[in-house]
Design an enzyme around this catalytic site. Structure first.
Site, PDB file in Angstrom:
ATOM      1  N   LYS A 130      67.075 -34.633 -14.913  1.00 59.30           N
ATOM      2  CA  LYS A 130      66.796 -33.210 -15.190  1.00 59.30           C
ATOM      3  C   LYS A 130      68.129 -32.496 -15.007  1.00 59.30           C
ATOM      4  O   LYS A 130      68.535 -32.164 -13.897  1.00 59.30           O
ATOM      5  CB  LYS A 130      65.735 -32.684 -14.211  1.00 59.30           C
ATOM      6  CG  LYS A 130      64.910 -31.519 -14.735  1.00 59.30           C
ATOM      7  CD  LYS A 130      65.705 -30.299 -15.133  1.00 59.30           C
ATOM      8  CE  LYS A 130      66.074 -29.439 -13.939  1.00 59.30           C
ATOM      9  NZ  LYS A 130      67.084 -28.399 -14.300  1.00 59.30           N
ATOM     10  N   GLU A 137      73.317 -34.136  -2.084  1.00 57.90           N
ATOM     11  CA  GLU A 137      74.722 -33.731  -2.128  1.00 57.90           C
ATOM     12  C   GLU A 137      74.710 -32.220  -2.304  1.00 57.90           C
ATOM     13  O   GLU A 137      74.388 -31.724  -3.394  1.00 57.90           O
ATOM     14  CB  GLU A 137      75.445 -34.386  -3.316  1.00 57.90           C
ATOM     15  CG  GLU A 137      75.379 -35.900  -3.357  1.00 57.90           C
ATOM     16  CD  GLU A 137      76.303 -36.574  -2.360  1.00 57.90           C
ATOM     17  OE1 GLU A 137      76.939 -35.883  -1.547  1.00 57.90           O
ATOM     18  OE2 GLU A 137      76.382 -37.815  -2.384  1.00 57.90           O
ATOM     19  N   CYS A 183      82.450 -28.693  -5.583  1.00 54.90           N
ATOM     20  CA  CYS A 183      81.804 -28.762  -4.260  1.00 54.90           C
ATOM     21  C   CYS A 183      82.809 -29.079  -3.170  1.00 54.90           C
ATOM     22  O   CYS A 183      82.672 -28.615  -2.047  1.00 54.90           O
ATOM     23  CB  CYS A 183      80.688 -29.794  -4.291  1.00 54.90           C
ATOM     24  SG  CYS A 183      81.241 -31.406  -4.812  1.00 54.90           S
ATOM     25  N   GLU A 234      79.605 -20.235   0.830  1.00 55.24           N
ATOM     26  CA  GLU A 234      80.182 -20.902  -0.336  1.00 55.24           C
ATOM     27  C   GLU A 234      80.207 -19.914  -1.510  1.00 55.24           C
ATOM     28  O   GLU A 234      79.168 -19.361  -1.881  1.00 55.24           O
ATOM     29  CB  GLU A 234      79.332 -22.119  -0.723  1.00 55.24           C
ATOM     30  CG  GLU A 234      79.923 -22.889  -1.884  1.00 55.24           C
ATOM     31  CD  GLU A 234      79.044 -24.046  -2.355  1.00 55.24           C
ATOM     32  OE1 GLU A 234      77.830 -23.874  -2.490  1.00 55.24           O
ATOM     33  OE2 GLU A 234      79.604 -25.134  -2.593  1.00 55.24           O
TER      34      GLU A 234
HETATM   35  P1  NAD Z   1      71.190 -25.378  -7.954  1.00 52.02           P
HETATM   36  O1  NAD Z   1      70.704 -25.840  -6.631  1.00 52.02           O
HETATM   37  O2  NAD Z   1      70.864 -23.980  -8.360  1.00 52.02           O
HETATM   38  O3  NAD Z   1      70.614 -26.296  -9.124  1.00 52.02           O
HETATM   39  C1  NAD Z   1      70.846 -27.681  -9.165  1.00 52.02           C
HETATM   40  C2  NAD Z   1      69.740 -28.352  -9.954  1.00 52.02           C
HETATM   41  O4  NAD Z   1      68.515 -28.210  -9.252  1.00 52.02           O
HETATM   42  C3  NAD Z   1      69.511 -27.759 -11.341  1.00 52.02           C
HETATM   43  O5  NAD Z   1      69.244 -28.807 -12.245  1.00 52.02           O
HETATM   44  C4  NAD Z   1      68.270 -26.911 -11.144  1.00 52.02           C
HETATM   45  O6  NAD Z   1      67.519 -26.720 -12.302  1.00 52.02           O
HETATM   46  C5  NAD Z   1      67.504 -27.755 -10.129  1.00 52.02           C
HETATM   47  N1  NAD Z   1      66.503 -27.013  -9.342  1.00 52.02           N
HETATM   48  C6  NAD Z   1      66.535 -25.713  -8.949  1.00 52.02           C
HETATM   49  N2  NAD Z   1      65.426 -25.420  -8.237  1.00 52.02           N
HETATM   50  C7  NAD Z   1      64.685 -26.549  -8.179  1.00 52.02           C
HETATM   51  C8  NAD Z   1      63.423 -26.882  -7.592  1.00 52.02           C
HETATM   52  N3  NAD Z   1      62.715 -25.992  -6.912  1.00 52.02           N
HETATM   53  N4  NAD Z   1      62.965 -28.142  -7.718  1.00 52.02           N
HETATM   54  C9  NAD Z   1      63.684 -29.076  -8.388  1.00 52.02           C
HETATM   55  N5  NAD Z   1      64.877 -28.816  -8.987  1.00 52.02           N
HETATM   56  C10 NAD Z   1      65.368 -27.571  -8.877  1.00 52.02           C
HETATM   57  O7  NAD Z   1      72.747 -25.657  -7.959  1.00 52.02           O
HETATM   58  P2  NAD Z   1      73.795 -25.241  -9.064  1.00 52.02           P
HETATM   59  O8  NAD Z   1      73.994 -23.762  -8.968  1.00 52.02           O
HETATM   60  O9  NAD Z   1      73.413 -25.857 -10.363  1.00 52.02           O
HETATM   61  O10 NAD Z   1      75.115 -26.015  -8.562  1.00 52.02           O
HETATM   62  C11 NAD Z   1      76.020 -25.489  -7.669  1.00 52.02           C
HETATM   63  C12 NAD Z   1      75.812 -26.069  -6.264  1.00 52.02           C
HETATM   64  O11 NAD Z   1      75.903 -27.489  -6.311  1.00 52.02           O
HETATM   65  C13 NAD Z   1      76.868 -25.622  -5.289  1.00 52.02           C
HETATM   66  O12 NAD Z   1      76.261 -25.288  -4.059  1.00 52.02           O
HETATM   67  C14 NAD Z   1      77.736 -26.871  -5.098  1.00 52.02           C
HETATM   68  O13 NAD Z   1      78.439 -26.960  -3.886  1.00 52.02           O
HETATM   69  C15 NAD Z   1      76.724 -27.945  -5.229  1.00 52.02           C
HETATM   70  N6  NAD Z   1      77.373 -29.206  -5.575  1.00 52.02           N
HETATM   71  C16 NAD Z   1      77.459 -30.181  -4.611  1.00 52.02           C
HETATM   72  C17 NAD Z   1      78.110 -31.394  -4.888  1.00 52.02           C
HETATM   73  C18 NAD Z   1      78.193 -32.465  -3.836  1.00 52.02           C
HETATM   74  O14 NAD Z   1      78.458 -33.599  -4.226  1.00 52.02           O
HETATM   75  N7  NAD Z   1      77.985 -32.194  -2.561  1.00 52.02           N
HETATM   76  C19 NAD Z   1      78.653 -31.608  -6.154  1.00 52.02           C
HETATM   77  C20 NAD Z   1      78.545 -30.589  -7.107  1.00 52.02           C
HETATM   78  C21 NAD Z   1      77.894 -29.401  -6.802  1.00 52.02           C
END
Ligand code: NAD
Length: 504
Positions: A178, A253, A287, A385
């Site tokens: 997804k 992550e 990240c 962040e």
């Molecule tokens: P997000 O949490 O908004 O969304 C990530 C994914 O989760 C998307 O596909 C979204 O549709 C899905 N999602 C959202 N709500 C959900 C739910 N209730 N149930 C299931 N899926 C759901 O994150 P984002 O804004 O897309 O990405 C940015 C974040 O990702 C930042 O906090 C960044 O630090 C983190 N990140 C972490 C790493 C790591 O390896 N630690 C790597 C890249 C990004």
């Protein structure tokens, strides 16, 4: 070349399909905020169709039963097509995410490397075996867990997807990806590439859509065995709560606010280069960005001046141009969020560079490379962040103070230490509450090493053989080699009730 204006569809059971309920959503080009195309929007019914296909492919199909060598050969085919399609993928990624083209090309190359790496790794995966005297041989086998839900964010989307898909498929699991709703295009391109590699239908599926309506039903689906999630910490918490009823395995992550600790005895110029690159590359949407700069008193003013000058010269602009270093942020909503932090930084700290939309870039989600100095640890911009091109700097005077400041946030993903004294650098690295530390280095990762965070930055490790610990069950098998002693119950004549009320 894939037509980017063609509607990206779901990929379910080996076919590209529109959503069952017919919904679509727009994806936009962050450099202009104009609509690129409409994307199929998945709902619970599409997720259910994808999970049914993945379950069948796992329970009845050849994929988990193939030898590792055969699965690896499919992964190598995927890697080869990713390599030959690198330019096209990079162009699609630039259009959909605003990543500067040069950086998008290296991310596409990294995605191919991930498939090659896990194809090699699965063939080398060994278990443990112990002989126990003459009586037993005990050994372990890795078995794929089952149906995996892979939920990914919008920053470097294809590369992060490959980071999950490659070990997941290598291990013999089947998958439903997804992808993030703000960057769907390359996930469909990846589905095309995987389809060409002739995987059995249902092994790999993509369902596009929003978190609440497509991600959530994947998490609660009883036929999904594990969830690998990358995204925000708050989303991770929601997902863990939602998956608890069906006892899923999770890899999380999550976010970061990683410190760059620069001591006065560091190689000044290299530390400046790494600091600037570490926070402003990938549009600051990274990240592991070194987003908190902690500098020792003796060099603080000079270091801030040097980083400020470089930040002011970072080339912001059209992400399709090879000279661009910083492109637009992914979405107007994200720009508003980042600018909200910039405005609060202006109240809380000293603005050294940036802090505005670059002149001449009125369209698109552009923001200048921004540096705040003299930031107090209680400031919002120090603690939260931002996930954009914003660096906050504070000073320290002792090693203990540096460690204490570095650890004074809820996150613990990465850390960077710069010092000419390696003994000090090692001890500071080990004192940091973080999953990964780089000493006198920017973020260069060997794929064999574990990746992951502590505290609010996540749970578990992926990368190298750690990925297989997540996607595989480890089964222990105990084999008797001879006639070991077995206690014999029930050999003392007919049973009699021992006492009233019986025994426990
Ligand atoms: P997000 O949490 O908004 O969304 C990530 C994914 O989760 C998307 O596909 C979204 O549709 C899905 N999602 C959202 N709500 C959900 C739910 N209730 N149930 C299931 N899926 C759901 O994150 P984002 O804004 O897309 O990405 C940015 C974040 O990702 C930042 O906090 C960044 O630090 C983190 N990140 C972490 C790493 C790591 O390896 N630690 C790597 C890249 C990004």
């Amino acid at each position: 070349m894939t037509d980017p204006l063609k509607q990206p569809l779901h990929f379910i059971d080996g076919e590209f399909r529109a959503g069952i309920e017919g919904h679509t959503f727009e994806t936009i080009n962050p450099a202009t905020n104009r609509v690129i195309t409409q994307v199929a929007e998945g709902r619970a019914s599409d997720i259910d169709a994808a999970v049914t296909a993945a379950r069948r492919a796992f329970d009845e199909g050849p994929w988990p039963r193939m030898s590792a060598v055969e699965r690896a050969s499919h992964l190598v085919t995927i890697a080869e097509t990713l390599e030959t399609s690198g330019d096209e993928i990079a162009r699609l990624e630039v259009m959909d995410t605003g990543l500067p083209i040069k950086q998008a090309r290296s991310q596409a190359a990294r995605a191919a490397q991930n498939f090659r790496f896990f194809a090699r790794m699965i063939q080398d995966l060994g278990g443990e075996a112990h002989r126990v005297g003459d009586e037993f041989l005990n050994y372990t086998v890795h078995k794929p867990v089952g149906v995996a839900g892979l939920i990914t964010p919008w920053n470097t989307p294809l590369m992060l997807e490959s980071w999950k898909i490659a070990p997941c498929l290598a291990s013999g699991c089947t998958a439903i990806l997804k992808p993030a709703e703000w960057s769907p295009i390359t996930a469909s391109k990846l589905a095309e590439i995987i389809a060409e590699a002739d995987l059995p239908p249902g092994v790999f599926n993509v369902v596009h859509g929003f978190g609440e309506t497509a991600g959530a039903p994947l998490v609660t689906h009883p036929d999904v065995d594990l969830i690998s999630f990358t995204g925000e910490t708050t989303t991770g918490k929601t997902i863990m709560r939602a998956g608890a009823d069906t006892i899923k395995r999770f890899s999380m992550e999550l976010g970061g606010k990683s410190p760059v600790v620069v001591f006065a005895d560091a190689d000044f110029d290299r530390a400046v280069d790494a600091t600037v690159f570490g926070v402003f590359s990938l549009n600051g949407e990274r990240c592991t960005a070194g987003s908190r700069l902690l500098v020792e008193d003796g060099i603080y003013d000079d270091f801030i001046t040097a980083v400020g000058e470089r930040a002011a010269s970072v080339r912001v602009g059209d992400p399709t141009k090879a000279a661009t270093e910083l492109g637009p942020l992914i979405h107007p909503e994200h720009l508003d969020r980042v600018m909200g932090f910039v405005e609060s930084g202006k109240q809380e700290a000293r603005l050294v560079a940036g802090g505005e939309r670059p002149p001449g870039l009125q369209e698109g989600n552009f923001v200048q490379a921004t540096l705040f100095a003299d930031v107090d640890r209680s400031a919002r911009v120090f603690q939260e962040e931002i996930f954009g091109p914003v660096l906050v700097a504070s000073r320290f005077s002792t090693t203990e103070q540096a460690i204490e400041l570095a650890n004074d946030v809820r996150y613990g993903l990465a850390g960077y230490v710069w010092s000419g004294d390696l003994t000090k650098a090692h001890s500071v690295a080990q004192a940091l509450e973080t999953g990964m530390v780089w000493i006198n280095s920017h973020n260069v990762r060997d794929l064999r090493m574990p990746f992951g965070g502590v505290k609010d930055s996540g749970l578990g490790r992926e990368g190298g053989h750690y990925s297989f610990e997540f996607y595989c069950e480890l089964e222990t098998i105990h084999v008797a080699l001879g006639n070991h002693h077995i206690p014999r119950f029930g050999t003392n004549g007919p049973a009699r009730e021992t006492a009233k009320g019986g025994s426990h």
